[in-house]
Scaffold this motif. Sequence first.
Motif, PDB file in Angstrom:
ATOM      1  N   CYS A  79       0.815  -1.246  -0.109  1.00 49.04           N
ATOM      2  CA  CYS A  79       0.017   0.065   0.045  1.00 49.04           C
ATOM      3  C   CYS A  79       0.977   1.150  -0.210  1.00 49.04           C
ATOM      4  O   CYS A  79       1.048   1.687  -1.169  1.00 49.04           O
ATOM      5  CB  CYS A  79      -0.902   0.124   1.172  1.00 49.04           C
ATOM      6  N   ALA A  80       1.555   1.795   1.175  1.00 48.40           N
ATOM      7  CA  ALA A  80       2.311   2.864   1.373  1.00 48.40           C
ATOM      8  C   ALA A  80       3.380   2.764   0.159  1.00 48.40           C
ATOM      9  O   ALA A  80       3.636   3.864  -0.429  1.00 48.40           O
ATOM     10  CB  ALA A  80       2.801   3.055   2.806  1.00 48.40           C
ATOM     11  N   GLY A  81       4.057   1.796   0.034  1.00 49.44           N
ATOM     12  CA  GLY A  81       4.972   1.441  -0.846  1.00 49.44           C
ATOM     13  C   GLY A  81       4.851   1.588  -2.401  1.00 49.44           C
ATOM     14  O   GLY A  81       5.296   2.582  -3.171  1.00 49.44           O
ATOM     15  N   ALA A  82       3.542   1.002  -2.744  1.00 49.97           N
ATOM     16  CA  ALA A  82       3.005   0.752  -4.018  1.00 49.97           C
ATOM     17  C   ALA A  82       2.344   2.368  -4.374  1.00 49.97           C
ATOM     18  O   ALA A  82       2.740   2.860  -5.801  1.00 49.97           O
ATOM     19  CB  ALA A  82       1.996  -0.240  -4.223  1.00 49.97           C
ATOM     20  N   VAL A  83       1.728   2.839  -3.519  1.00 50.03           N
ATOM     21  CA  VAL A  83       1.282   4.197  -3.859  1.00 50.03           C
ATOM     22  C   VAL A  83       2.432   5.105  -4.066  1.00 50.03           C
ATOM     23  O   VAL A  83       2.293   6.100  -4.906  1.00 50.03           O
ATOM     24  CB  VAL A  83       0.213   4.739  -2.612  1.00 50.03           C
ATOM     25  N   GLY A  84       3.252   4.936  -2.965  1.00 51.55           N
ATOM     26  CA  GLY A  84       4.554   6.078  -3.057  1.00 51.55           C
ATOM     27  C   GLY A  84       5.236   5.814  -4.497  1.00 51.55           C
ATOM     28  O   GLY A  84       5.608   6.737  -4.986  1.00 51.55           O
ATOM     29  N   TYR A  85       5.465   4.774  -5.007  1.00 50.45           N
ATOM     30  CA  TYR A  85       6.101   4.150  -6.178  1.00 50.45           C
ATOM     31  C   TYR A  85       5.357   4.983  -7.441  1.00 50.45           C
ATOM     32  O   TYR A  85       5.850   5.445  -8.132  1.00 50.45           O
ATOM     33  CB  TYR A  85       6.013   2.831  -6.308  1.00 50.45           C
ATOM     34  N   ARG A  86       3.958   4.907  -7.177  1.00 51.13           N
ATOM     35  CA  ARG A  86       3.221   5.728  -8.158  1.00 51.13           C
ATOM     36  C   ARG A  86       3.285   7.021  -8.253  1.00 51.13           C
ATOM     37  O   ARG A  86       3.507   7.803  -9.245  1.00 51.13           O
ATOM     38  CB  ARG A  86       1.735   5.330  -8.150  1.00 51.13           C
ATOM     39  N   ALA A  87       3.242   7.679  -6.953  1.00 49.61           N
ATOM     40  CA  ALA A  87       3.621   9.234  -6.939  1.00 49.61           C
ATOM     41  C   ALA A  87       5.046   9.544  -7.511  1.00 49.61           C
ATOM     42  O   ALA A  87       5.127  10.396  -8.142  1.00 49.61           O
ATOM     43  CB  ALA A  87       3.566   9.447  -5.249  1.00 49.61           C
ATOM     44  N   LEU A  88       5.925   8.604  -7.063  1.00 51.06           N
ATOM     45  CA  LEU A  88       7.277   8.925  -7.647  1.00 51.06           C
ATOM     46  C   LEU A  88       7.246   8.921  -9.267  1.00 51.06           C
ATOM     47  O   LEU A  88       8.010   9.606  -9.765  1.00 51.06           O
ATOM     48  CB  LEU A  88       8.284   7.902  -6.968  1.00 51.06           C
ATOM     49  N   SER A  89       6.624   7.864  -9.872  1.00 44.49           N
ATOM     50  CA  SER A  89       6.589   7.622 -11.143  1.00 44.49           C
ATOM     51  C   SER A  89       5.897   8.860 -11.894  1.00 44.49           C
ATOM     52  O   SER A  89       6.413   9.316 -13.046  1.00 44.49           O
ATOM     53  CB  SER A  89       5.925   6.351 -11.653  1.00 44.49           C
ATOM     54  N   LEU A  90       5.026   9.734 -11.407  1.00 41.61           N
ATOM     55  CA  LEU A  90       4.327  10.613 -11.863  1.00 41.61           C
ATOM     56  C   LEU A  90       4.832  11.731 -11.601  1.00 41.61           C
ATOM     57  O   LEU A  90       4.548  13.018 -12.299  1.00 41.61           O
ATOM     58  CB  LEU A  90       2.845  10.767 -11.098  1.00 41.61           C
ATOM     59  N   CYS A  91       6.071  11.863 -10.967  1.00 49.59           N
ATOM     60  CA  CYS A  91       7.104  12.942 -11.077  1.00 49.59           C
ATOM     61  C   CYS A  91       7.854  13.175 -12.095  1.00 49.59           C
ATOM     62  O   CYS A  91       8.509  14.375 -12.435  1.00 49.59           O
ATOM     63  CB  CYS A  91       7.919  12.786  -9.643  1.00 49.59           C
ATOM     64  N   HIS A  92       8.014  12.119 -12.900  1.00 47.79           N
ATOM     65  CA  HIS A  92       8.780  11.980 -14.169  1.00 47.79           C
ATOM     66  C   HIS A  92      10.138  12.904 -14.071  1.00 47.79           C
ATOM     67  O   HIS A  92      10.444  13.505 -14.866  1.00 47.79           O
ATOM     68  CB  HIS A  92       8.117  12.862 -15.342  1.00 47.79           C
ATOM     69  N   LEU A  93      10.968  12.251 -12.936  1.00 48.82           N
ATOM     70  CA  LEU A  93      12.103  12.651 -12.626  1.00 48.82           C
ATOM     71  C   LEU A  93      13.056  12.230 -13.405  1.00 48.82           C
ATOM     72  O   LEU A  93      13.122  11.014 -13.838  1.00 48.82           O
ATOM     73  CB  LEU A  93      12.342  12.349 -11.148  1.00 48.82           C
ATOM     74  N   GLU A  94      14.211  13.103 -13.564  1.00 45.63           N
ATOM     75  CA  GLU A  94      15.509  12.390 -14.078  1.00 45.63           C
ATOM     76  C   GLU A  94      16.785  12.361 -13.269  1.00 45.63           C
ATOM     77  O   GLU A  94      16.471  13.392 -12.265  1.00 45.63           O
ATOM     78  CB  GLU A  94      16.022  13.159 -15.279  1.00 45.63           C
TER      79      GLU A  94
END
Length: 360
Positions: A171-186
């Motif tokens: 939960c916290a991990g997977a949702v956090g991972y999604r949030a990080l993906s949506l940052c489109h960070l390089e």
Amino acid sequence: MATVAEVMNSTMDTIPTRMRAMRIHRLGPVKAGRPPLEADFVPVPSPGPAHLLVRVHACGVCHTELDEIEGRTPPAALPMTPGHQVIGTVVAQGESCRLGLLNRRVGVAWIHSACGECRWCTSGRENLCPDFHACGRDAAGGYAEYMTVPESFTHLVPDEIGDLEATPLLCAGAVGYRALSLCHLENGQSLGLTGFGASGHLVLQMAQHLYPDSGIFVFARSQAERKFAADLGANWTGDTSERPGTGLDAIIDTTPAWLPVLAAMEALAPGGRLVINAIRKEGGDRDILASLDYDRHLWREKIMTTVANVTRQDVRECLRLAAEIPLRPHVTAYPLEDANQALLELKQGHIRGAKVLRVP
Ligand SMILES: [Zn+2]
Ligand SMILES: [Zn+2]
């Protein structure tokens, strides 16, 4: 509906006919002296043709359970067995199951099913499906000895991650991972985290691994949270209203308030992106939105978006990443029958370390 004994491909000798489940029977505030769940003894569910029967080993305890019990995201029916961070072993399967998961250890997350046919499902955004069914809210979850789940909505768990420590990743991990993906960070671009709770400390460690040259800036009101972030290697920590010397390329906000949203929009570099990872914002400081200033908060192509639910891909990539880092969340275990105690402590804010129900 067939009984478990009639279902093909089961390890029938180990499956009883009844099981213990901690269930929501009525909605209302979670407080001392009013146990939110009742201990029930109910039939073990039978898996449908494309479903698995999972013997639960452990189930994480999440703030969303409080939201369900207190009526902010109420169960589809009562009584309801909550729980959406489930680790268990597949002990039976329906006749059309084809993935070979019998006797395997699997995880079940918030996404219990989606339609598979709508434009969101067919474009990798099943988290937005209008027919999204949540585990433990729309279908019985993991606060029980057994549960059923569609075969294709389970996740193999890497061997190196133990049952208890795997649950927060679902939960916290997977949702956090999604949030990080949506940052489109390089790699090399800066990341801010506003609020540093269950998800934040996992996201920080994922970001350090994925973007080793990126600076990570943590905004938190609590001194203890700032120290925790610094101990984990955050490059800068400060209060929500403080400003690091540089504009940030992306910020993830996990707070329930509005002030951090405005502060984060102001702290973004031109073209920066704010990802709000919160199911809802509380109304307490809504008035602050009247001070939204186009030039300070929005201009120069700043972007604001939110995270809703998770996809199966988020869950699987989070588990793979956690095995690789290695990322091992701290957990406090409770026996299944002490679920009420765990929920009460969560409500009272005893949040250091994730709470997990251990099911014998
Ligand atoms: Zn959750
Ligand atoms: Zn759909």
